[in-house]
Design a protein around this motif. Sequence first.
Motif, short mmCIF file in Angstrom:
data_model
loop_
_atom_site.label_atom_id
_atom_site.label_comp_id
_atom_site.label_asym_id
_atom_site.label_seq_id
_atom_site.Cartn_x
_atom_site.Cartn_y
_atom_site.Cartn_z
N ALA A 79 2.55 -4.02 5.68
CA ALA A 79 3.48 -4.61 4.72
C ALA A 79 3.00 -4.46 3.28
O ALA A 79 3.77 -4.68 2.35
CB ALA A 79 3.72 -6.08 5.05
N GLY A 80 1.72 -4.14 3.09
CA GLY A 80 1.23 -3.87 1.76
C GLY A 80 0.19 -4.82 1.22
O GLY A 80 -0.21 -4.71 0.06
N VAL A 81 -0.29 -5.78 2.05
CA VAL A 81 -1.35 -6.68 1.60
C VAL A 81 -2.58 -6.48 2.48
O VAL A 81 -2.52 -5.81 3.51
CB VAL A 81 -0.91 -8.16 1.64
CG1 VAL A 81 0.22 -8.41 0.67
CG2 VAL A 81 -0.52 -8.58 3.06
N LEU A 82 -3.71 -7.08 2.05
CA LEU A 82 -4.98 -6.85 2.75
C LEU A 82 -5.57 -8.17 3.23
O LEU A 82 -6.18 -8.90 2.45
CB LEU A 82 -5.96 -6.16 1.80
CG LEU A 82 -5.51 -4.81 1.24
CD1 LEU A 82 -6.52 -4.30 0.21
CD2 LEU A 82 -5.31 -3.80 2.35
N PRO A 83 -5.39 -8.52 4.51
CA PRO A 83 -6.05 -9.71 5.05
C PRO A 83 -7.57 -9.54 4.98
O PRO A 83 -8.10 -8.56 5.49
CB PRO A 83 -5.57 -9.78 6.50
CG PRO A 83 -4.29 -8.98 6.51
CD PRO A 83 -4.51 -7.89 5.51
#
Length: 253
Positions: A79-83
């Motif tokens: 989705a475009g984020v970095l956990p």
Amino acid sequence: MSAQVDYAQAGELKFGQVGIANLRVRTLDVAQLAAEMRDRVQRAPNLFARAAVVLDFGGLSKTPSVDDARGLVEGLRDAGVLPVALAYGTKEIEALSQELGLPLLAKFRAQYERSDGEAAPPAPEPAKPKAASKPAPKPAPANAAPGLMQAAPVRSGQQVYAEDRDLTVLSSVGAGAEVIADGCIHIYGPLRGRALAGAKGNTDARIFCREFHAELVAVAGHYKVLEDLPKELRGKPVQVWLENGQLKLAALD
């Protein structure tokens, strides 16, 4: 003769205040969570694209399985984020963080527990003063501190944090800059970056600025990004506050 050893450090490690998003999972639906995050990234790419995110499973009735949690991590990356970590929780959460190879941020979400619906413990009933006694003056709180005053402009990439106090910015907050306070924030110039008041969960905190062009404003974890902010307020004196769990904005008279 022995060779001289250079003990100078190649890297200096410091701990400080870091602006990082906390995703509190309420329903473990990977597809829906990924879709919601993808929508946030599309609406505010400068804020959320490749942003670091802490996963908080404290809102679930049970700890997710390793496979479900790993699927969520991959879905959020797509989705475009970095956990980057899990929020502190139970021993099961600690074990899950080890299985996923993600660090555990100790008590990361504690400051927002009550804003998520947990009732505050009842305040003890004050003792009635004796009829003949004279009321004693209230002592100043032990942790009371004067507000932090920032005279210079807060430029892009900079962050100013007022811990356990209010923050007053006498100049501007540039695009890409961030101001954070555990109390209220007062900005006497243009606000073009991000302002986060009530950082430790103070729902009475407010943001005041003379010229409103904010990328993001937040009070006690409740936020709005540029695309969600009323266009008619841009460039005007504005205040931001929480009311019944909803973030409110209004022009200052």
